[in-house]
Design a protein around this motif. Structure first.
Motif, PDB file in Angstrom:
ATOM      1  N   TYR A   1      45.890 -45.424  46.021  1.00 16.18           N
ATOM      2  CA  TYR A   1      47.103 -45.652  46.799  1.00 16.18           C
ATOM      3  C   TYR A   1      48.212 -46.286  45.963  1.00 16.18           C
ATOM      4  CZ  TYR A   1      45.327 -43.954  51.233  1.00 16.18           C
ATOM      5  OH  TYR A   1      44.879 -43.129  52.237  1.00 16.18           O
TER       6      TYR A   1
ATOM      7  N   GLN B   1      43.038 -38.952  56.503  1.00 16.24           N
ATOM      8  CA  GLN B   1      41.800 -39.070  55.741  1.00 16.24           C
ATOM      9  C   GLN B   1      40.639 -39.452  56.649  1.00 16.24           C
ATOM     10  OE1 GLN B   1      42.246 -42.817  53.048  1.00 16.24           O
ATOM     11  NE2 GLN B   1      40.242 -42.874  54.047  1.00 16.24           N
TER      12      GLN B   1
ATOM     13  N   SER C   1      49.235 -36.063  52.039  1.00 17.62           N
ATOM     14  CA  SER C   1      47.847 -35.751  51.669  1.00 17.62           C
ATOM     15  C   SER C   1      47.028 -35.551  52.931  1.00 17.62           C
ATOM     16  CB  SER C   1      47.234 -36.878  50.831  1.00 17.62           C
ATOM     17  OG  SER C   1      45.918 -36.529  50.418  1.00 17.62           O
TER      18      SER C   1
ATOM     19  N   MET D   1      42.355 -38.104  50.539  1.00 13.41           N
ATOM     20  CA  MET D   1      42.413 -39.437  49.947  1.00 13.41           C
ATOM     21  C   MET D   1      41.079 -40.177  50.013  1.00 13.41           C
ATOM     22  SD  MET D   1      45.329 -40.009  48.475  1.00 13.41           S
ATOM     23  CE  MET D   1      45.242 -41.782  48.236  1.00 13.41           C
TER      24      MET D   1
END
Length: 268
Positions: A111, A128, A97, A101
């Protein structure tokens, strides 16, 4: 928030550059599977598939517009899905990702869904936003809203994203059940450029924009870009690069990382 897929795709070169460091840590072999969470316009998803021939990459995004754009422009395997509710028909060797996130709250639930989507011994690779990231631009947005007489739009409201410190994210991942947790912090100062403001207006500014009456959103965006450009002070950017594994209770699997780091070590 991300209904303007064309605008996002046009202004997200910065996000693609951020992904390069994360992708550089992956070492995938043909036959493995990757889930790209928050795939957006699909260009990074397609890049993963091209870099690792024979690896099956599937992208999900909560925005139907993003998925439609991805299917039309890069092809591949894409699905409209909310990670917080996602029940995949399979588990993946890697969950990847990039710059997504932090939008998925509550973070522990997000998560835990990543953990559930992994095979035993599978790898999570995430980039992130982190604590303090783009704080100057958030402050600018709030100043503009007050100047436009729209300050009341923020009453009782909090920015809907999770921007933790490296220690906080490492603690969260450990509590979820991940092992070999490694969270690296990248702090940079960005020059104020029209490209930065345009990119921010198609991503980080969107939570503020949604608070504004529809008929005044264009006015707010234009005023933000104008105000942000009046200062020459750089903008603080803080990103986290997190690597972790789901514990392996089965036979050994092919490694998905280059030179796996020790717990607590920053990725190179």
């Amino acid at each position: 928030m991300f209904a303007d897929a064309r605008g996002y795709a046009h202004h997200n070169e910065h996000q693609r550059r951020q992904s390069a460091r994360l992708i550089g840590r992956l070492q995938l072999t043909a036959g493995q599977s990757v889930l790209d969470v928050g795939c957006g316009d699909g260009r990074i998803t397609a890049g993963l598939a091209a870099r690792f021939p024979g690896v099956r990459v599937h992208g999900i995004d909560i925005s139907p517009e993003m998925i439609t754009h991805a299917r039309a422009t890069v092809g591949g395997s894409f699905e409209v899905a909310d990670l917080l509710e996602y029940q995949p028909g399979q588990r993946f060797d890697v969950v990847f990702s990039n710059s997504a996130m932090h939008w998925m709250v509550p973070p522990e639930r997000a998560y835990r869904r990543v953990f559930a989507a992994l095979v035993d011994g599978g790898t999570m690779a995430v980039q992130q936003g982190a604590a303090g990231c783009y704080r100057q631009l958030w402050d600018c947005a709030e100043e503009v809203l007050r100047d436009l007489g729209l300050g009341g739009c923020l009453a009782g409201w909090a920015y809907p994203a999770h921007y933790p410190t490296a220690a906080e994210l490492a603690e969260l991942l450990t509590a979820v059940g991940f092992v070999a947790v490694s969270v690296g912090s990248a702090r940079t100062w960005l020059a104020r450029t029209p490209e930065l403001f345009a990119a921010f207006s198609h991503a980080g500014l969107l939570p503020y924009t949604r608070q504004v009456p529809a008929e005044r959103r264009a006015e707010f965006r234009a005023a933000f870009i104008s105000r942000a450009g009046r200062s020459t002070d750089p903008v603080f950017e803080h990103r986290l690069y997190a690597l972790a594994r789901r514990p392996d209770t089965s036979a050994a699997r092919p490694a998905a990382l280059r030179d796996p780091p020790q717990t607590g070590a920053a990725p190179a």
